[in-house]
Design an enzyme around this catalytic site. Structure first.
Site, PDB file in Angstrom:
ATOM      1  N   HIS A  56       0.851  -1.209   0.000  1.00 16.68           N
ATOM      2  CA  HIS A  56       0.000   0.000   0.000  1.00 16.68           C
ATOM      3  C   HIS A  56       0.877   1.246   0.000  1.00 16.68           C
ATOM      4  O   HIS A  56       2.083   1.166   0.201  1.00 16.68           O
ATOM      5  CB  HIS A  56      -0.994  -0.022   1.156  1.00 16.68           C
ATOM      6  CG  HIS A  56      -0.396   0.081   2.539  1.00 16.68           C
ATOM      7  ND1 HIS A  56       0.423  -0.891   3.072  1.00 16.68           N
ATOM      8  CD2 HIS A  56      -0.502   1.042   3.500  1.00 16.68           C
ATOM      9  CE1 HIS A  56       0.776  -0.530   4.301  1.00 16.68           C
ATOM     10  NE2 HIS A  56       0.241   0.648   4.580  1.00 16.68           N
ATOM     11  N   HIS A  58       1.348   3.954   1.888  1.00 19.93           N
ATOM     12  CA  HIS A  58       1.880   4.726   3.022  1.00 19.93           C
ATOM     13  C   HIS A  58       3.399   4.837   2.976  1.00 19.93           C
ATOM     14  O   HIS A  58       4.091   3.885   2.605  1.00 19.93           O
ATOM     15  CB  HIS A  58       1.442   4.104   4.352  1.00 19.93           C
ATOM     16  CG  HIS A  58       0.006   4.380   4.690  1.00 19.93           C
ATOM     17  ND1 HIS A  58      -0.717   3.621   5.582  1.00 19.93           N
ATOM     18  CD2 HIS A  58      -0.838   5.345   4.240  1.00 19.93           C
ATOM     19  CE1 HIS A  58      -1.948   4.112   5.678  1.00 19.93           C
ATOM     20  NE2 HIS A  58      -2.053   5.145   4.861  1.00 19.93           N
ATOM     21  N   ASP A  60       5.700   4.768   5.181  1.00 20.98           N
ATOM     22  CA  ASP A  60       6.529   3.808   5.930  1.00 20.98           C
ATOM     23  C   ASP A  60       6.600   2.442   5.235  1.00 20.98           C
ATOM     24  O   ASP A  60       7.208   1.510   5.767  1.00 20.98           O
ATOM     25  CB  ASP A  60       6.041   3.673   7.384  1.00 20.98           C
ATOM     26  CG  ASP A  60       4.657   3.075   7.499  1.00 20.98           C
ATOM     27  OD1 ASP A  60       3.735   3.546   6.799  1.00 20.98           O
ATOM     28  OD2 ASP A  60       4.486   2.119   8.285  1.00 20.98           O
ATOM     29  N   HIS A  61       5.996   2.338   4.037  1.00 13.27           N
ATOM     30  CA  HIS A  61       6.098   1.115   3.234  1.00 13.27           C
ATOM     31  C   HIS A  61       6.704   1.375   1.860  1.00 13.27           C
ATOM     32  O   HIS A  61       6.958   0.438   1.104  1.00 13.27           O
ATOM     33  CB  HIS A  61       4.712   0.456   3.087  1.00 13.27           C
ATOM     34  CG  HIS A  61       4.158   0.027   4.404  1.00 13.27           C
ATOM     35  ND1 HIS A  61       4.124  -1.279   4.818  1.00 13.27           N
ATOM     36  CD2 HIS A  61       3.667   0.756   5.434  1.00 13.27           C
ATOM     37  CE1 HIS A  61       3.625  -1.336   6.050  1.00 13.27           C
ATOM     38  NE2 HIS A  61       3.339  -0.116   6.447  1.00 13.27           N
ATOM     39  N   HIS A 114      -7.527  -0.572   5.392  1.00 18.71           N
ATOM     40  CA  HIS A 114      -6.478   0.293   5.958  1.00 18.71           C
ATOM     41  C   HIS A 114      -6.222   1.433   4.966  1.00 18.71           C
ATOM     42  O   HIS A 114      -6.286   2.601   5.311  1.00 18.71           O
ATOM     43  CB  HIS A 114      -5.227  -0.539   6.196  1.00 18.71           C
ATOM     44  CG  HIS A 114      -4.041   0.239   6.684  1.00 18.71           C
ATOM     45  ND1 HIS A 114      -3.986   0.822   7.924  1.00 18.71           N
ATOM     46  CD2 HIS A 114      -2.854   0.532   6.079  1.00 18.71           C
ATOM     47  CE1 HIS A 114      -2.814   1.444   8.061  1.00 18.71           C
ATOM     48  NE2 HIS A 114      -2.116   1.281   6.960  1.00 18.71           N
ATOM     49  N   ASP A 133      -0.361  -3.900   6.213  1.00 15.79           N
ATOM     50  CA  ASP A 133      -1.007  -3.363   7.410  1.00 15.79           C
ATOM     51  C   ASP A 133      -2.480  -3.759   7.477  1.00 15.79           C
ATOM     52  O   ASP A 133      -3.306  -3.040   8.041  1.00 15.79           O
ATOM     53  CB  ASP A 133      -0.893  -1.831   7.452  1.00 15.79           C
ATOM     54  CG  ASP A 133       0.524  -1.368   7.768  1.00 15.79           C
ATOM     55  OD1 ASP A 133       1.397  -2.218   8.014  1.00 15.79           O
ATOM     56  OD2 ASP A 133       0.748  -0.140   7.754  1.00 15.79           O
ATOM     57  N   HIS A 171       4.232  -4.526  10.788  1.00 14.62           N
ATOM     58  CA  HIS A 171       4.698  -3.903  12.036  1.00 14.62           C
ATOM     59  C   HIS A 171       4.806  -4.889  13.189  1.00 14.62           C
ATOM     60  O   HIS A 171       4.042  -5.848  13.281  1.00 14.62           O
ATOM     61  CB  HIS A 171       3.745  -2.782  12.471  1.00 14.62           C
ATOM     62  CG  HIS A 171       3.709  -1.622  11.536  1.00 14.62           C
ATOM     63  ND1 HIS A 171       4.514  -0.517  11.705  1.00 14.62           N
ATOM     64  CD2 HIS A 171       2.988  -1.394  10.411  1.00 14.62           C
ATOM     65  CE1 HIS A 171       4.273   0.351  10.727  1.00 14.62           C
ATOM     66  NE2 HIS A 171       3.355  -0.165   9.913  1.00 14.62           N
TER      67      HIS A 171
HETATM   68 FE    FE Z   1       2.601   0.824   8.139  1.00 11.58          FE
HETATM   69 ZN    ZN Z   2       0.043   1.663   6.534  1.00  9.43          ZN
END
Ligand code: FE
Ligand code: ZN
Length: 255
Positions: A56, A58, A60-61, A114, A133, A171
């Site tokens: 996805h 985001h 942080d990915h 998400h 996530d 995570h």
């Molecule tokens: Fe994440």
């Molecule tokens: Zn995420």
């Protein structure tokens, strides 16, 4: 030959994971939370990066993608519905598509909730699932772009994978998830057993994943919203499962 995986920490509490085909030498990074730890993992394993499989959009990915692609000229595969929001994408995929990592074949499962276009990757031969996530061990992702009903349907798809499927999530949240889960199912024996296991893993500096879908079904309240006892425990006996799920998710947000 069986697929190999290598798991490592990234950022504050993200997981990085590589999946490797020993036959062809192909290696995919699932997401790219940041470039340096992925590079270190490649050095350590001696594997050569051929693909990045994005779950996805985001940051942080995805924020390591540019640097890794520059260096390794790897292919970037991303969810079709989010490709406009992810840089450097070569190939877009959605439900039912297959993606090859050398000789390994993954199937795409749409798991929105998400984010609206979130996807998961399932490699049926090796029974490995990379769920980003959507599903966490003893938890699930926050419902940010979708709605609870959508997220519940996504979790049902992951729950339907073979019990011995090992899943990798985005995570390390397991410890906090367990503390919350106990408020929903204080008498769940599988949850208590998982809590003991997780305590030991964390005390010895180990990751709490991968976990199996079968074990998760027994202990993760977010996969148990259609259990009559779980519904009762949140005061929603007789309600549709997605409403029970929504209530559990809401309680976790406030926990
Ligand atoms: Fe994440
Ligand atoms: Zn995420």
């Amino acid at each position: 030959m069986a697929a190999q995986t290598h798991l490592f920490p990234c950022l504050k509490d993200n997981f990085g994971v590589l999946i490797h085909d020993p036959q062809s030498g192909a290696t995919a990074s699932i997401d790219a939370p940041e470039a340096a730890p992925v590079e270190a993992a490649l050095q350590k394993t001696g594997w050569k990066l051929s693909d990045i499989l994005v779950t996805h959009h985001h940051a942080d990915h995805t924020q390591g993608i540019g640097e890794l692609k520059n260096r390794h000229k790897c292919r970037v595969v991303a969810p079709r519905a989010e490709s406009q929001r992810i840089a450097h994408v070569d190939e877009t995929v959605g439900e039912g598509d297959t993606v090859k990592v050398g000789g390994l074949q993954g199937r795409i499962i749409d798991t929105p909730g998400h984010t609206a276009g979130h996807i998961s990757y399932f490699f049926p031969v090796d029974k490995l699932a990379f769920v980003g996530d959507t599903l966490f061990s003893i938890g699930c992702g926050r419902v940010i772009e979708g709605n609870p009903e959508m997220m519940w349907q996504s979790l049902l798809k992951l729950r339907a994978l073979p019990d011995d499927t090992q899943f990798y999530c985005g995570h390390e949240y397991t410890d906090a998830n367990i503390r919350f889960a106990k408020t929903v199912e204080p008498n769940n024996k599988a949850l208590a057993a998982r809590a003991d296991e997780v305590k030991k893993l964390l005390a010895s500096g180990k990751a709490t994943i991968p976990a199996t879908i079968g074990a998760e079904k027994a202990a993760n309240p977010f996969l148990r919203a259609d259990d009559a006892e779980v519904a009762k425990s949140v005061g929603l006996g007789g309600s549709p499962a997605w409403k029970v799920f929504a209530e559990i998710r809401e309680r976790k947000n406030r926990f």
